[in-house]
Design an enzyme around this catalytic site. Structure first.
Site, PDB file in Angstrom:
ATOM      1  NE  ARG A 139       4.409  -3.824  -5.011  1.00 38.99           N
ATOM      2  CZ  ARG A 139       5.720  -3.565  -5.035  1.00 38.99           C
ATOM      3  NH1 ARG A 139       6.169  -2.477  -5.639  1.00 38.99           N
ATOM      4  NH2 ARG A 139       6.572  -4.378  -4.445  1.00 38.99           N
TER       5      ARG A 139
ATOM      6  CB  CYS B  66       8.866   2.089  -1.350  1.00 42.05           C
ATOM      7  SG  CYS B  66      10.643   2.020  -1.665  1.00 42.05           S
TER       8      CYS B  66
END
Length: 282
Positions: A178, A237
């Site tokens: 990611r 995050c």
């Protein structure tokens, strides 16, 4: 208390069992949560550590999704009411646990610390580490008196995170793919905040799901640049949940850190904010 004067933010299952049998047992928070998974309440009702109160991460440890991301910080008054319902008072010891990488428990730990409650720890290894009995009875604790006083831990907004990436150290706690922008299963845009360094939370844990030793974690964060960073290490995050586990790992390692609560889910909503891809900070 540790040699460096910090309170140990984690507790072993054996240590928890001892404290539950002692004169001042901690309030237990069951924060079972899994990104994209089923709701944790049914698992809680099927069996939890005796006395534990279920806390819903999506509904009680976060505000509704919106411009601030997928898990904005909860309304302070509402969070205080949730903690009082669980039995938390100003000096009450609290232990939070979950059943998946410590993310949910760390979110509760961070929120309590941020709201001014110092005596809170996470069960190392989560529910899997607990070898004692489980119960299905849903407890009704005596109402606590906790009143949140936010600001006890540093908090970043998007501009702060951008500055931290340029001038200090900003860690991206998501999975490497990611960060690199190879996949993005949840948010609108793939990639990372320019200048951020990849530091997946999975590397903070051993094969049993327990946090690695403080010395190991310190070496990891030193290698990522924490020893050279001025001021707290920034952490983000996807939505501010798994990053709380990274903040916890940094605390174990002896580093101060600041959470970007909106994280990538907030950053990527704004088309004017730059995005980097690939393995380098950019």
């Amino acid at each position: 208390m540790r040699e460096d004067g910090r309170m140990n933010p984690i507790i072993s299952a054996a240590g928890l069992a001892d404290e539950l049998a002692g004169p001042t047992p901690p309030v237990l928070l069951d924060v079972r949560y899994r990104l994209g998974g089923p709701h944790g309440r049914p698992d809680y009702e099927a069996g939890h550590i005796p006395g534990a109160v279920f806390v819903d991460l999506d509904a009680e440890l976060a505000a509704p999704p919106g411009a601030g991301g997928r898990h904005p910080l909860p309304d302070v008054a509402a969070f205080g009411a949730v903690m009082r319902r669980a039995g938390v008072g100003p000096g009450t010891p609290v232990v939070a646990y979950d059943a998946d990488k410590g993310w949910g428990a760390a979110r509760a730990w961070w929120l309590l610390r941020w709201a001014g409650h110092d005596d809170v720890r996470v069960l190392d290894g989560g529910l899997a580490a607990w070898t004692g009995p489980l119960e299905t009875t849903v407890p009704v604790p005596r109402e606590g008196t906790f009143e949140p006083k936010p600001g006890a831990l540093p908090l970043l907004d998007a501009d702060d995170a951008a500055a931290k990436a340029r001038e200090g150290l900003l860690l991206d706690a998501r999975a490497g793919e990611r960060y690199r922008g190879e996949v993005e299963p949840i948010d609108a845009v793939a990639g990372h905040i320019p200048g951020a360094v990849s530091a997946p939370t999975t590397e903070n844990l051993d094969d049993q799901g327990r946090f690695r030793p403080a010395e190991w974690l310190a070496a990891r964060f030193f290698e990522l640049g924490a020893g050279e960073a001025a001021g707290p290490v920034g952490v983000y995050c996807g939505s501010g949940v798994s990053a709380a586990q990274q903040v916890l790992a940094l605390e174990i390692a002896g580093f101060d850190s600041a959470l970007y609560a909106g994280s990538w889910s907030e950053w990527s909503r704004n088309p004017d904010r730059p995005v980097a891809t690939g393995p380098q900070p950019g």
